[in-house]
Design a protein around this motif. Structure first.
Motif, PDB file in Angstrom:
ATOM      1  N   LEU A 222    -109.462 113.192  89.678  1.00 29.70           N
ATOM      2  CA  LEU A 222    -108.489 112.286  90.473  1.00 29.70           C
ATOM      3  C   LEU A 222    -107.178 112.980  90.611  1.00 29.70           C
ATOM      4  N   PRO A 223    -106.500 112.842  91.732  1.00 28.01           N
ATOM      5  CA  PRO A 223    -105.169 113.328  91.826  1.00 28.01           C
ATOM      6  C   PRO A 223    -104.207 112.317  91.209  1.00 28.01           C
ATOM      7  N   ALA A 224    -103.137 113.156  90.598  1.00 30.74           N
ATOM      8  CA  ALA A 224    -101.924 112.292  89.883  1.00 30.74           C
ATOM      9  C   ALA A 224    -101.004 111.892  90.962  1.00 30.74           C
ATOM     10  N   ALA A 225    -100.855 110.596  90.504  1.00 32.77           N
ATOM     11  CA  ALA A 225     -99.948 109.615  91.426  1.00 32.77           C
ATOM     12  C   ALA A 225     -98.516 110.630  91.483  1.00 32.77           C
ATOM     13  N   PRO A 226     -97.663 110.520  92.768  1.00 37.31           N
ATOM     14  CA  PRO A 226     -96.540 111.023  92.854  1.00 37.31           C
ATOM     15  C   PRO A 226     -95.441 110.438  92.307  1.00 37.31           C
ATOM     16  N   LYS A 227     -94.434 111.158  91.592  1.00 36.37           N
ATOM     17  CA  LYS A 227     -93.240 110.435  90.912  1.00 36.37           C
ATOM     18  C   LYS A 227     -92.771 109.513  91.365  1.00 36.37           C
ATOM     19  N   GLY A 228     -92.560 108.281  90.676  1.00 35.94           N
ATOM     20  CA  GLY A 228     -91.697 107.175  91.509  1.00 35.94           C
ATOM     21  C   GLY A 228     -92.535 106.494  92.371  1.00 35.94           C
ATOM     22  N   GLY A 229     -93.712 106.645  92.521  1.00 37.12           N
ATOM     23  CA  GLY A 229     -94.763 105.866  93.257  1.00 37.12           C
ATOM     24  C   GLY A 229     -95.660 105.142  92.281  1.00 37.12           C
ATOM     25  N   ARG A 230     -96.567 104.535  93.158  1.00 41.58           N
ATOM     26  CA  ARG A 230     -97.385 103.239  92.360  1.00 41.58           C
ATOM     27  C   ARG A 230     -98.373 104.251  91.379  1.00 41.58           C
ATOM     28  N   ARG A 231     -98.911 103.706  90.389  1.00 40.96           N
ATOM     29  CA  ARG A 231     -99.909 104.112  89.555  1.00 40.96           C
ATOM     30  C   ARG A 231    -101.163 104.230  90.478  1.00 40.96           C
ATOM     31  N   GLY A 232    -101.803 105.387  90.355  1.00 37.73           N
ATOM     32  CA  GLY A 232    -103.225 105.653  91.218  1.00 37.73           C
ATOM     33  C   GLY A 232    -104.385 105.320  90.069  1.00 37.73           C
ATOM     34  N   PRO A 233    -105.740 105.727  90.670  1.00 42.36           N
ATOM     35  CA  PRO A 233    -106.567 105.374  89.695  1.00 42.36           C
ATOM     36  C   PRO A 233    -106.905 106.236  88.405  1.00 42.36           C
ATOM     37  N   ARG A 234    -106.104 107.503  88.294  1.00 39.39           N
ATOM     38  CA  ARG A 234    -105.883 108.168  87.363  1.00 39.39           C
ATOM     39  C   ARG A 234    -104.984 107.607  86.287  1.00 39.39           C
ATOM     40  N   GLU A 235    -103.890 107.133  86.844  1.00 35.70           N
ATOM     41  CA  GLU A 235    -102.967 106.609  85.867  1.00 35.70           C
ATOM     42  C   GLU A 235    -103.662 105.207  85.340  1.00 35.70           C
ATOM     43  N   LEU A 236    -104.300 104.583  86.169  1.00 37.55           N
ATOM     44  CA  LEU A 236    -104.834 103.172  85.558  1.00 37.55           C
ATOM     45  C   LEU A 236    -106.088 103.635  84.637  1.00 37.55           C
ATOM     46  N   LEU A 237    -106.684 104.677  84.691  1.00 34.25           N
ATOM     47  CA  LEU A 237    -107.768 104.859  83.883  1.00 34.25           C
ATOM     48  C   LEU A 237    -107.346 105.472  82.660  1.00 34.25           C
ATOM     49  N   THR A 238    -106.042 106.161  82.705  1.00 34.78           N
ATOM     50  CA  THR A 238    -105.463 106.556  81.383  1.00 34.78           C
ATOM     51  C   THR A 238    -104.717 105.307  80.518  1.00 34.78           C
ATOM     52  N   ALA A 239    -104.308 104.257  81.412  1.00 28.89           N
ATOM     53  CA  ALA A 239    -103.594 103.241  80.660  1.00 28.89           C
ATOM     54  C   ALA A 239    -104.993 102.529  80.135  1.00 28.89           C
ATOM     55  N   VAL A 240    -105.952 102.091  80.793  1.00 29.50           N
ATOM     56  CA  VAL A 240    -107.191 101.412  80.169  1.00 29.50           C
ATOM     57  C   VAL A 240    -107.665 102.335  78.940  1.00 29.50           C
ATOM     58  N   LEU A 241    -107.636 103.558  78.890  1.00 24.39           N
ATOM     59  CA  LEU A 241    -108.180 104.198  77.538  1.00 24.39           C
ATOM     60  C   LEU A 241    -106.933 104.055  76.425  1.00 24.39           C
ATOM     61  N   GLY A 242    -105.926 103.877  76.676  1.00 28.04           N
ATOM     62  CA  GLY A 242    -104.950 103.707  75.709  1.00 28.04           C
ATOM     63  C   GLY A 242    -104.672 102.131  75.308  1.00 28.04           C
ATOM     64  N   SER A 243    -105.300 101.273  75.954  1.00 30.12           N
ATOM     65  CA  SER A 243    -105.159  99.852  75.806  1.00 30.12           C
ATOM     66  C   SER A 243    -105.338  99.561  74.686  1.00 30.12           C
ATOM     67  N   ARG A 244    -104.992  98.295  74.041  1.00 29.12           N
ATOM     68  CA  ARG A 244    -105.230  97.858  72.556  1.00 29.12           C
ATOM     69  C   ARG A 244    -106.487  97.165  72.738  1.00 29.12           C
ATOM     70  N   TYR A 245    -107.089  96.660  73.626  1.00 26.97           N
ATOM     71  CA  TYR A 245    -108.372  96.317  73.988  1.00 26.97           C
ATOM     72  C   TYR A 245    -109.496  97.487  73.637  1.00 26.97           C
ATOM     73  N   VAL A 246    -109.287  98.674  74.321  1.00 29.07           N
ATOM     74  CA  VAL A 246    -110.147  99.707  74.029  1.00 29.07           C
ATOM     75  C   VAL A 246    -109.827 100.283  72.685  1.00 29.07           C
ATOM     76  N   LYS A 247    -108.706 100.369  72.023  1.00 28.23           N
ATOM     77  CA  LYS A 247    -108.652 100.810  70.561  1.00 28.23           C
ATOM     78  C   LYS A 247    -109.185 100.001  69.637  1.00 28.23           C
ATOM     79  N   VAL A 248    -109.332  98.786  70.000  1.00 22.63           N
ATOM     80  CA  VAL A 248    -110.111  97.738  69.070  1.00 22.63           C
ATOM     81  C   VAL A 248    -111.645  97.893  69.187  1.00 22.63           C
ATOM     82  N   ILE A 249    -112.097  97.638  70.470  1.00 25.03           N
ATOM     83  CA  ILE A 249    -113.670  98.011  70.539  1.00 25.03           C
ATOM     84  C   ILE A 249    -114.196  99.283  70.156  1.00 25.03           C
ATOM     85  N   SER A 250    -113.401 100.290  70.367  1.00 26.54           N
ATOM     86  CA  SER A 250    -113.581 101.785  70.103  1.00 26.54           C
ATOM     87  C   SER A 250    -113.545 102.166  68.583  1.00 26.54           C
ATOM     88  N   HIS A 251    -113.178 101.375  67.880  1.00 28.10           N
ATOM     89  CA  HIS A 251    -112.986 101.447  66.173  1.00 28.10           C
ATOM     90  C   HIS A 251    -114.507 101.571  65.896  1.00 28.10           C
TER      91      HIS A 251
END
Length: 469
Positions: A229-258
């Motif tokens: 997936l391409p990275a979103a341009p600086k200053g622009g909206r988050r793209g699919p790659r950034e959303l996926l990274t945010a989901v992986l680092g979310s508190r919910y994923v941290k809890v269920i992946s313990h």
């Protein structure tokens, strides 16, 4: 405009797929696509949607650059053509909605068909249980989902290779094999007889929860998505790659992946489904049964992602801890299997009684067979997982050893051997300081230590040995 174009493409694909499925389920045979008015309108509407998709692709590749260059005429021409084609598509859709589907022969009321969605299948028979491999029924959710996941994965691999990057073939094979296992578990005879025999249902459960996830997590789909997936341009909206990274680092994923949480969900969900009225309730609804199968696949993916997953996660779990979690979890699986075999209460008795299967083993014997299948099929995936975990552990140690060797060869600040030698040198220096300090304190405590110190000579008293009598 560039943000709207991908969104429009996804919406068009969704509308085309759902419309095609909605039309096909109203036909008794594929030949009615060409012999009935309803089928011809459906083909015309599908062709118009494909033409719209082609115009959209041309619009993104050629018209958008021309529009950015200031040539608005190209955009106006293509937009006018798209509007005309869209109007024709809407007209075809309106005509299709007003056209009755081909009439079907009246069917007598069948309570089994009302429960299953299809007539009671033929007896399964003995080994090799041929109907399990011949009685295929298409499932729209799993069929389209597996096809979309396979195409998306192959598109990601193609994008990596187009820019000169490599992707292991073994991961691609593992991903496609895992999707194939899901298809077999949901659309072959396992899916057909899984609603009729508890033993076959348990085989379907074990396949979705313990076989397909092993192959799917080894395919590393998240790693592929992060690289493709391409990275979103600086200053622009988050793209699919950034959303996926945010989901992986979310508190919910941290809890269920313990590891503890993943193990509890993996084992506890089986007890929660089968030892409560939830199982009979879910079996009575197509969507409930579908949700149950998706849940078993999801908890299996979560558990094996934690144990042998290649994709990045919020926790860095040592291999010894992974092995401990797996060893601690598997006895509960055996306990669940033995409890099914020894239980005198029927699991989902309301469903099996309403179905009233006229052939095969009794309900009690079938439940005993289900427990035996759960026990037997659980050992093989555990053995395979243990081997995979051991291989990953050895490879990780080998990579770490090569990394250390490179640091030693470079002699950089991160050289662990140099750091260890410096640590030993600091310990030696500290011991020397302590020894010297103790030696100094011991000399100070000796009696007459000050008298032994020679006093400075007085004037006229210093004589050589020759001047003494």
């Amino acid at each position: 405009m560039r943000r709207f174009s991908p969104l429009a493409a996804w919406c068009l694909g969704t509308v085309a797929a759902t419309g095609a499925v909605n039309g096909l389920i109203r036909l008794e045979a594929p030949g009615q696509l060409f012999t009935t008015r309803y089928g011809l309108l459906l083909l015309a509407k599908t062709a118009a949607l494909i033409a719209l998709a082609v115009c959209g692709a041309r619009h993104r590749r050629r018209t958008l650059p021309a529009l950015e260059a200031g040539r608005r005429a190209a955009f106006a021409r293509l937009a006018a053509a798209e509007l005309l084609l869209l109007a024709a598509t809407v007209g075809l859709a309106a005509g299709l909605s007003r056209t009755p589907a081909p009439a079907r022969a009246p069917e007598s009321y069948d309570p089994v068909r009302e429960l299953l969605g299809f007539p009671m299948p033929a007896p399964l028979g003995g080994f090799p249980w041929t109907p399990l491999f011949t009685e295929w029924r298409f499932d729209g959710v799993f069929g389209f989902a597996t096809a979309a996941l396979a195409l998306a994965y192959l598109a990601g691999v193609r994008r990596l290779r187009a820019r000169g990057d490599t992707w292991p073939v073994g991961r691609t094979v593992s991903w496609l094999a895992g999707l194939a296992v899901v298809v077999v578990a949901t659309m072959s005879g396992l899916g057909t007889y899984g609603k009729v025999l508890f033993s076959v249902h348990m085989g379907q459960h074990m396949t979705l929860a313990m076989t397909a996830p092993i192959l799917l997590v080894l395919g590393a789909p998240v790693t592929l998505a992060l690289r493709a997936l391409p990275a979103a341009p600086k200053g622009g909206r988050r793209g699919p790659r950034e959303l996926l990274t945010a989901v992986l680092g979310s508190r919910y994923v941290k809890v269920i992946s313990h590891p503890v949480v993943a193990g509890v969900l993996f084992i506890g969900s089986a007890f929660a489904v089968y030892y409560t009225p939830l199982f009979a309730f879910l079996m009575r609804s197509h969507y409930g049964h579908l949700a149950m199968l998706v849940h078993f696949l999801a908890v299996g993916l979560l558990f094996f992602w934690v144990i042998i997953g290649v994709d990045p996660g919020p926790h860095r779990i040592p291999y010894l801890a992974k092995l401990f979690v797996m060893i601690l979890t598997m006895p509960f699986h055996s306990w669940f299997s033995i409890s099914l075999m020894s239980s005198t209460d029927l699991i989902g008795a309301g469903w099996w009684t309403a179905l009233d299967r006229p052939w095969g083993a009794s309900l009690a014997d079938d439940q005993y067979n289900a427990g035996a299948i759960a026990w037997a099929t659980g050992d093989i995936p555990v053995l395979i997982t243990t081997i995979i975990l051991a291989v990953q552990w050895v490879r990780s140690d080998a990579r770490e050893a090569r990394r250390v060797d490179r640091r030693i060869d470079r002699g950089d600040a991160g050289d662990p051997l140099a750091a260890y030698n410096a640590y030993l040198a600091s310990l030696h220096a500290r011991d020397e300081r302590i020894r010297m300090a103790r030696a100094g304190r011991g000399d100070a405590r000796k009696p007459g230590a000050r008298a032994a110190t020679p006093a400075p000579p007085v004037d006229g008293e210093a004589h050589s040995m020759e001047d003494r009598p």
